[in-house]
Design a protein around this motif. Structure first.
Motif, PDB file in Angstrom:
ATOM      1  N   PRO A 141       0.827  -1.215   0.000  1.00 10.70           N
ATOM      2  CA  PRO A 141       0.000   0.000   0.000  1.00 10.70           C
ATOM      3  C   PRO A 141       0.860   1.263   0.000  1.00 10.70           C
ATOM      4  N   THR A 142       0.766   2.049  -1.033  1.00 12.61           N
ATOM      5  CA  THR A 142       1.522   3.295  -1.103  1.00 12.61           C
ATOM      6  C   THR A 142       0.795   4.306  -1.975  1.00 12.61           C
ATOM      7  N   ALA A 173      -2.793  -0.238  -1.973  1.00 10.67           N
ATOM      8  CA  ALA A 173      -3.498   0.855  -1.306  1.00 10.67           C
ATOM      9  C   ALA A 173      -4.957   0.901  -1.731  1.00 10.67           C
ATOM     10  N   VAL A 227      -0.736   3.393   4.630  1.00 12.41           N
ATOM     11  CA  VAL A 227       0.362   3.586   3.669  1.00 12.41           C
ATOM     12  C   VAL A 227       1.687   3.955   4.347  1.00 12.41           C
ATOM     13  N   GLY A 271       4.679   2.152   3.027  1.00  6.18           N
ATOM     14  CA  GLY A 271       4.856   2.133   1.581  1.00  6.18           C
ATOM     15  C   GLY A 271       6.143   2.815   1.142  1.00  6.18           C
ATOM     16  N   THR A 291       5.194  11.703  -0.184  1.00  3.35           N
ATOM     17  CA  THR A 291       4.306  10.580   0.085  1.00  3.35           C
ATOM     18  C   THR A 291       3.442  10.809   1.314  1.00  3.35           C
ATOM     19  N   GLY A 300       2.648   8.755   3.512  1.00  2.00           N
ATOM     20  CA  GLY A 300       3.030   7.960   4.660  1.00  2.00           C
ATOM     21  C   GLY A 300       4.205   8.500   5.452  1.00  2.00           C
TER      22      GLY A 300
END
Length: 291
Positions: free
Chosen positions: A136-137, A154, A233, A236, A244, A246
């Motif tokens: 998940p990213t 994701a 995320v 990720g 990002t 995350g």
């Protein structure tokens, strides 16, 4: 105390003493964009202090003329010669590092966009590319030809509200041109690498930009959806040139749990900090000549 001594003292304060005090300050978490401006102003003030210190050491003579620019030795007739040239060379170093950082990030984004255009596809996520990868990213590639990337992992793991909140977070990065602030912070980090300013500025600015994007996403999405997306995320992967959702997830989730916008008086007060930091070196040049 001479102007050179005052400037050298201020350079030490801005590059070594103030950064640890500013890092993690509560007010910067409540007003992250002002925090970013303050970090940049701190770096600009440090670089300007060093440059003006060099200038004063080469040409310490006071300039007894009317007007602030004359007192600072910055009148039109005083901007040529060895001392101003040496000061300009000092400032040229961080400027060159900034240009290098911008160019390197641009090349990295261009290479990654070429890969994405081959490996990812559009259609399932409006406004984003879908990458067939189980981790998940979610991240964005800023710049003129920006991209938002969502992995299959994701898309599977996030609920629709969480996905919408994460996409709003990435769009905030793109519309705010946060990559430019990141490159400026990286240039300052390299300029002052051995000092606390160099060690702290890049990570602090990046974290504050993530919080600023969170605040923008919160305008249309609830904190629970955004915090849930960050948790999914957080592990990720993303390319170095990307921003990002995350990044620093735990600290941002904790912030969302007790999120309170900064009161207006605090915003007004702290808004003066970047301007004061940037202009103070010039005032320090003038101070001994005003006595």
């Amino acid at each position: 105390m001479t102007a050179a001594a005052l400037l050298a003292l201020w350079a030490v304060l801005t590059a070594a003493v103030l950064p640890p005090l500013l890092a993690g300050a509560r007010w910067t978490r409540r007003a992250p964009l002002l925090g970013v401006l303050t970090w940049h102003a701190l770096g600009l003030s440090a670089a300007g202090s060093v440059a003006l210190t060099v200038r004063q050491l080469i040409d310490p003579a006071p300039h007894h003329h009317a007007g602030l620019l004359h007192l600072c030795g910055l009148s039109p007739e005083a901007v040529s010669g060895t001392a101003p040239a040496a000061a300009a060379l000092v400032l040229l170093y961080p400027a060159a590092l900034l240009l290098h950082s911008l160019a390197t990030a641009r090349r990295g984004r261009r290479r990654h966009r070429a890969l994405l255009d081959l490996a990812a596809h559009r259609g399932q996520v409006p406004g984003a590319l879908l990458l067939e990868h189980p981790t998940p990213t979610i991240y964005c590639l800023p710049g003129r030809h920006s991209r938002i990337v969502v992995s299959r992992g994701a898309l599977t793991a996030l609920t629709p509200p969480q996905l919408a909140a994460a996409l709003a977070h990435e769009r905030a990065h793109l519309t705010g041109r946060h990559h430019l602030a990141t490159c400026a912070a990286e240039a300052l980090a390299r300029t002052f690498a051995p000092l606390p300013l160099g060690r702290l500025v890049s990570a602090e600015v990046r974290t504050l930009l993530e919080m600023a994007a969170d605040d923008r996403a919160l305008r249309a999405h609830g904190p629970h959806a955004l915090a849930g997306a960050m948790g999914v995320v957080a592990t990720g992967l993303a390319p170095a040139a990307a921003l990002t959702a995350g990044h620093q997830a735990l600290a941002r989730i904790e912030r969302l749990a007790d999120h309170r916008p900064a009161p207006r008086p605090l915003l007004v007060l702290t808004a003066t900090a970047p301007a004061a930091l940037a202009v103070l070196p010039l005032l320090l040049v003038c101070l001994p000549h005003l006595a």
